[in-house]
Scaffold this active site. Sequence first.
Site, PDB file in Angstrom:
ATOM      1  CE  LYS A  74      45.905  37.644  51.191  1.00 16.33           C
ATOM      2  NZ  LYS A  74      44.980  38.753  50.880  1.00 16.33           N
ATOM      3  CB  SER A 149      42.399  36.972  48.590  1.00 13.21           C
ATOM      4  OG  SER A 149      42.924  38.151  49.163  1.00 13.21           O
ATOM      5  CB  SER A 173      41.129  40.174  50.845  1.00 17.39           C
ATOM      6  OG  SER A 173      40.838  39.730  49.562  1.00 17.39           O
TER       7      SER A 173
HETATM    8  N1  GLN Z   1      37.520  39.826  46.164  1.00 17.17           N
HETATM    9  C1  GLN Z   1      38.121  41.050  45.798  1.00 17.17           C
HETATM   10  C2  GLN Z   1      38.974  40.869  44.562  1.00 17.17           C
HETATM   11  O1  GLN Z   1      39.088  39.781  44.125  1.00 17.17           O
HETATM   12  C3  GLN Z   1      38.965  41.593  46.911  1.00 17.17           C
HETATM   13  C4  GLN Z   1      40.229  40.862  47.068  1.00 17.17           C
HETATM   14  C5  GLN Z   1      41.174  41.510  48.037  1.00 17.17           C
HETATM   15  O2  GLN Z   1      40.755  42.332  48.867  1.00 17.17           O
HETATM   16  N2  GLN Z   1      42.457  41.177  47.901  1.00 17.17           N
HETATM   17  O3  GLN Z   1      39.511  41.773  44.058  1.00 17.17           O
END
Ligand code: GLN
Length: 466
Positions: A74, A149, A173
């Site tokens: 990532k 994400s 994410s």
């Molecule tokens: N969707 C959640 C957020 O936007 C989790 C994102 C993540 O785990 N980086 O914070």
Amino acid sequence: MESQIHKIHQQLVSKEISCTKLVQQRLDLLKSNTHNTVNSLLDTLALELAAKVDAKIENGEEIGLLEGIPFGIKDVYMVQGTYTTASSDLLKKYKSSYTATAIQKLFDAGAIPLVKENCDSFGHGSSSENTIFGAVKNAFNTELVAGGSSGGSAVNVAKDYTVFSIGGDTGGSVRQPAGYNKIYGLKPTYGRISRFGLMAYASSTDCVGPIAKSIEDIRIVLNIMSGKDIKDQTTYQSKKISKESILKSDEIKTIGYFKNFIENDAIDAQVKSDFLASIEKIKAKGIAIKELDFFESDTLVSTYYTLAMAETASNLSRLDGTNYGNRIEGSSLKDTYSVTRSDNFSEETKRRIVGGNQVLSQGFSDDIYLKGLNIRDQISENFEKDFKEVDIILSPVTPNSPPKIGDSLKDPLAMYLSDAYTVGFSLGQLPTITVPQGTETGLQITAAKNNDELVLKFANFLKDTI
Ligand code: GLN
């Protein structure tokens, strides 16, 4: 699915395929893919490393299990000399000067990095649409989002562009895109894997998480990356999880699930009935089922976003175009900071910075931030109490199926609420995995802190049960 790592290892050792050919094939697939999974390819480095593996095999030398296995990263991990953009304009031209501990451990084991993967900018999002590289498209239906994400990482694994990928999970994410793309994704116990070199979003819940097509591959990669790191004081030493230990699940006697997650208007009717059908199959195997009480989803989501926004506002304050980032000169120093940050952060990231600074500001922090911390403590206590009564907590990964591309951008609040089932376990810092079974977006298996082994055991059990 069988372990891809073991399978490819055998193919390399028996010279059924050369490492160079393997790596080249995967690079070609990544290059020509139309799912928008790639931020940058690491082709020169990957082919150089592959040639070394081939030379070793030619010389009759033994190779390690991960040696020559191609993987994805990532684009929020530092890998020395590579672009690390966090899918943002601000860091579009930023090159890492060092390598993240977790990634370095994979390099030391001989795994070959192919790609820095598309994701929501700075981890902000649940759909991988908040990115300058174009929305990531779902592996099964290109009109739908990949989830986020870590959307690019999940799609690369689902499409076999990478054998495994390393995502990052702050509030879901890794687990949510794994569910949307029907593969495995683990968020280990907080602190089991070093965060050093993972770009900080919400430091108190950020976790390094492997995504793969089998439980065995998750286990192998988890073992390599785990361990204490003096560069991350929240890490701890953990025991390796053996292949044999996760095949036995007889110690799992009671499973719990949160009643209010399931008896809720927000859950899709199909997800609900599929989840309850899975529970029945588990019960039929002689495992006791217990309904548990928990905080309302709205409370979990608002507590998570209050704290995550506060932490990200603080973490991102260093990105002002001076030490890092695409500097835009203004009329004064203050103006330079302002223009650099206004023009280079996305709408979603700015929403979180503004929200987070509000949460932390004088006059508000007692009422909002400290209250958030207090509820978080209560959530952790609730989990401690639950795990005295049950071995595992099972839940759906998401209340609904993946949205169409474009929908989440129109309605950020709906997007935040889609994280209802993942964020609570993040606040509790618990080990939790998505398995591609049970509901359209999978099931989430959670155990008590430091019990990552039990999570993998139950995942194996479910593989043969539903
Ligand atoms: N969707 C959640 C957020 O936007 C989790 C994102 C993540 O785990 N980086 O914070």
